[in-house]
Scaffold this active site. Structure first.
Site, PDB file in Angstrom:
ATOM      1  N   ILE A  83       3.985   8.129  -1.683  1.00 47.15           N
ATOM      2  CA  ILE A  83       3.756   7.998  -3.331  1.00 47.15           C
ATOM      3  C   ILE A  83       4.736   9.106  -3.574  1.00 47.15           C
ATOM      4  O   ILE A  83       4.850  10.313  -3.043  1.00 47.15           O
ATOM      5  CB  ILE A  83       2.365   8.369  -3.686  1.00 47.15           C
ATOM      6  CG1 ILE A  83       2.137   8.248  -5.120  1.00 47.15           C
ATOM      7  CG2 ILE A  83       1.880   9.836  -3.192  1.00 47.15           C
ATOM      8  CD1 ILE A  83       0.882   8.290  -5.614  1.00 47.15           C
ATOM      9  N   SER A  84       5.459   8.730  -4.723  1.00 45.92           N
ATOM     10  CA  SER A  84       6.415  10.030  -4.999  1.00 45.92           C
ATOM     11  C   SER A  84       5.981  10.996  -5.776  1.00 45.92           C
ATOM     12  O   SER A  84       5.186  11.090  -6.233  1.00 45.92           O
ATOM     13  CB  SER A  84       7.632   9.096  -6.046  1.00 45.92           C
ATOM     14  OG  SER A  84       8.019   7.998  -5.464  1.00 45.92           O
ATOM     15  N   GLN A  85       6.634  12.050  -5.851  1.00 45.19           N
ATOM     16  CA  GLN A  85       6.464  13.248  -6.690  1.00 45.19           C
ATOM     17  C   GLN A  85       6.212  12.842  -7.981  1.00 45.19           C
ATOM     18  O   GLN A  85       7.183  12.158  -8.682  1.00 45.19           O
ATOM     19  CB  GLN A  85       7.656  13.991  -6.398  1.00 45.19           C
ATOM     20  CG  GLN A  85       7.716  15.581  -6.802  1.00 45.19           C
ATOM     21  CD  GLN A  85       9.098  16.021  -6.480  1.00 45.19           C
ATOM     22  OE1 GLN A  85       9.956  15.645  -5.670  1.00 45.19           O
ATOM     23  NE2 GLN A  85       9.250  17.406  -6.802  1.00 45.19           N
TER      24      GLN A  85
END
Ligand code: SAH
Length: 237
Positions: A83-85
């Site tokens: 999951i992206s930042q």
């Protein structure tokens, strides 16, 4: 693999965060601190910040990682993906400059977190994921949040969705050395595409491409590190 993060306790019809696993006041404080941090980092778009505020990132994480939800880091999700930042999600969302009339295509549903945020800001979102497990989990999470503007597709995002094209906005959340030509073809005139372009497992350029009168123009936003865009659907999971 844990599916405990899809847990729904029901309730809260008007509140998009209703029906979620318990959120403590410490979680809420951490989430508020993250929004403040994003604002200090220069994310000034209030619509984007409130969308991030409304989508509980913990719901998109497996139970053991939920306590890290408010950290501004990428985190592992099912199927060996990430999951992206949050700051990157905020930057990408702001750069998309979404309107509620926009039809959006996302490649790389992953957890469904970015799709949820797009779904709050755009008119219609199609998101494609090559792992069936991730597509199914994302669908459940979006349903829990009562976000009805997002349709999750299991398929190869490199082909886009020709039946639904053209799209006003296209966002690719996995990296490849070149932008897939099918996606450029499915971008509407006056549309905008964002994608990390560059080699696998290294630093890529987050590029913004705009199509005006059939002509493509691009600029680089920032260096990033995304998981690779992989051709075809996953044969397992
Ligand atoms: N947007 C996601 C993070 C994306 S991680 C989130 O908010 O959680 C990148 C995702 O792209 C991974 O889940 C990976 O499986 C998916 N992916 C890679 N290649 C793909 C392809 N060709 N088609 C669809 N999805 C792909």
């Amino acid at each position: 693999m844990s599916a405990g993060d899809t847990d729904s306790t029901g309730g809260g019809a008007s509140d998009p965060t209703g029906g979620l696993p318990a959120v403590t006041s410490a979680d809420r404080e951490a989430a508020a601190a993250l929004i403040l941090k994003l604002r200090r980092q220069g994310i000034g778009d209030q619509r984007v910040l409130s969308a991030l505020e409304r989508v509980p990132r913990a719901l998109f994480l497996s139970a053991p990682l939920q306590r890290h939800a408010a950290e501004d880091t990428a985190l592992p999700i099912e199927c060996g993906q990430t999951i992206s930042q949050p700051s990157l999600v905020a930057m990408i969302t702001a750069a998309l400059d979404l309107r509620d009339t926009h039809r959006v295509l996302e490649i790389g549903t992953g957890s469904g977190y970015q799709a949820a945020i797009l779904g709050l800001l755009a008119g219609e979102v199609h998101t494609i994921e090559r792992y069936r497990t991730l597509a199914d989990l994302a669908r459940t999470r979006l349903r829990t949040l009562k976000i009805t503007t997002v349709e999750v597709h299991h398929g190869d995002g490199m082909e886009g969705l020709p039946d639904q094209a053209p799209f006003d906005r296209i966002v690719v959340t996995a990296a490849a050395p070149e932008i897939p030509p099918a996606l450029l073809a499915q971008l509407a005139d006056g549309g905008r595409l964002i994608m990390p372009r560059g080699p696998k497992g290294s630093v890529q350029d987050l590029v913004v491409v705009e199509k005006t009168g059939g002509v493509l123009q691009e600029r680089v936003l920032t260096p990033v590190r995304f998981v690779p865009l992989v051709e075809g659907v996953a044969d397992r999971l």
